[in-house]
Design an enzyme around this catalytic site. Structure first.
Site, short mmCIF file in Angstrom:
data_model
loop_
_atom_site.label_atom_id
_atom_site.label_comp_id
_atom_site.label_asym_id
_atom_site.label_seq_id
_atom_site.Cartn_x
_atom_site.Cartn_y
_atom_site.Cartn_z
N GLY A 104 76.85 28.59 -24.88
CA GLY A 104 76.95 28.70 -26.33
C GLY A 104 75.75 29.39 -26.95
N LEU B 215 75.86 31.83 -29.00
CA LEU B 215 76.23 33.18 -28.56
C LEU B 215 75.54 34.28 -29.36
CD1 LEU B 215 80.06 32.57 -28.09
CD2 LEU B 215 78.22 32.31 -26.41
N HIS C 136 76.10 37.92 -24.97
CA HIS C 136 77.34 37.24 -24.55
C HIS C 136 78.56 38.07 -24.96
CE1 HIS C 136 74.62 33.62 -25.15
NE2 HIS C 136 75.04 33.46 -23.91
N ASP D 133 69.77 37.22 -16.35
CA ASP D 133 69.52 36.13 -15.40
C ASP D 133 69.82 36.68 -14.00
OD1 ASP D 133 68.90 33.76 -17.15
OD2 ASP D 133 70.80 34.39 -18.02
N MET E 220 68.02 39.99 -25.20
CA MET E 220 68.67 38.96 -26.01
C MET E 220 68.78 37.66 -25.21
SD MET E 220 71.36 40.63 -28.50
CE MET E 220 70.95 42.10 -29.42
N ARG F 121 67.35 31.54 -26.48
CA ARG F 121 66.04 30.93 -26.77
C ARG F 121 65.24 31.72 -27.80
NH1 ARG F 121 66.70 29.40 -21.34
NH2 ARG F 121 66.47 27.15 -21.08
O1 PAF Z 1 73.73 31.59 -17.89
C1 PAF Z 1 74.15 30.54 -18.42
O2 PAF Z 1 74.37 30.48 -19.62
C2 PAF Z 1 74.39 29.31 -17.57
O3 PAF Z 1 73.45 29.22 -16.55
C3 PAF Z 1 75.82 29.24 -16.99
C4 PAF Z 1 76.11 30.38 -16.06
C5 PAF Z 1 76.82 29.23 -18.13
C6 PAF Z 1 76.01 27.93 -16.21
O4 PAF Z 1 75.81 26.81 -17.00
#
Ligand code: PAF
Length: 279
Positions: A32, A34, A38, A151, A185, A188
């Protein structure tokens, strides 16, 4: 019209209908809060699949720090509005008891690629991620799953577990989306105070400069040491790591002869940011 579903049973019914009609299903797993990053994953899923599920679940199992979990932004109404606008079919937003019912006792542990960097600094984090992502794949039965390259280590962990556990999902890694000043982006970022927000883009700038030096043939260790010093000068209080690693296995890289990645984690104000770029 987008449906908001909260139970696995409802989700299964919906997906079963789609699959019976021969539809390809995409999933974008999120926690979330977002942002455009995202939404770029959602758009990629919309382009690549007939039906799109976005999951929103702030997964307690991947937070090694209870304070970080408590402070994690939760903005479900705004998230739902954005997703409806993007034409998402289902927002799956289960509660913690739906994901981890009483008696839950299993864990997915991916060794190797999850050990260094974030794995070392955030014990238990990747076990939490790997477990919930495996569950989300089981719940959604998606054909394709979309993850951000921001990530990077998480993306490699997910690719590893999908290969190792023969999960029939194609993992798609999508480019990091950045603010105009280069800051990656992240949910946090909203916690950055104005001064930290102004200083934070230095991390990406310094990574770029280091990558350029490495591509030009400079020796790795002095380039990294210089970059760490510059990140601190730029206002970051702590640099957890700033390293050159092989792109897939995340082993220490001593040259850029093979595909490599510069990855960094550093704290500014009280916010820990991560970023990475290819070299
Ligand atoms: O990257 C994220 O937002 C989270 O680590 C994920 C992949 C939704 C798992 O909780």
């Amino acid at each position: 019209m987008m449906q908001i579903l909260r139970t696995v049973a409802e989700l299964r019914t919906r997906v079963r209908g789609w699959k019976a009609d021969g539809r390809q299903v995409g999933v974008v797993p999120t926690m979330g809060a977002l942002h455009e990053g995202h939404l770029s994953l959602v758009r990629a899923a919309k382009r690549g699949c007939d039906r799109v599920i976005v999951t929103v679940f702030v997964n307690p199992a991947q937070f090694n720090n209870p304070e970080d979990l408590a402070k994690y932004p939760r903005t479900e109404a705004a998230d739902a509005a954005l997703l409806a606008e993007e034409g998402v079919d289902v927002l799956f937003a289960p509660g913690p008891d739906e994901v981890y019912p009483a008696g839950f006792a299993s864990q997915v542990i991916v060794s190797g690629v999850s050990a260094p960097l974030e794995g070392e600094r955030r014990p238990g984090h990747f076990e939490g991620v790997a477990t919930v992502v495996t569950k989300l794949f089981g719940m959604t039965q998606a054909d394709r799953a979309y993850f951000g390259q921001k990530d990077w280590q998480q993306l490699q962990v997910v690719k590893r577990l999908v290969a190792d556990l023969n999960i029939p999902v194609e993992v798609v890694g999508c480019e990091t989306i950045r603010e105009p000043d280069g800051l990656a982006m992240s949910s946090r970022n909203v916690r950055l105070d104005p001064l930290s927000r102004a200083q934070a883009p230095a991390l990406h700038r310094i990574l770029q400069k280091a990558a350029q030096a490495l591509r030009g043939g400079a020796e790795v260790a002095p380039v990294l040491a210089q970059a760490v010093a510059e990140v601190k000068q730029a206002g970051f209080s702590e640099v957890d790591y700033l390293e050159l690693r092989t792109a897939a296995m995340l082993e220490p890289a001593t040259s850029v002869a093979q595909p490599a990645r510069l990855l960094a984690a550093a704290t500014i104000g009280d916010v820990r940011l991560i970023d990475n770029i290819p070299v």
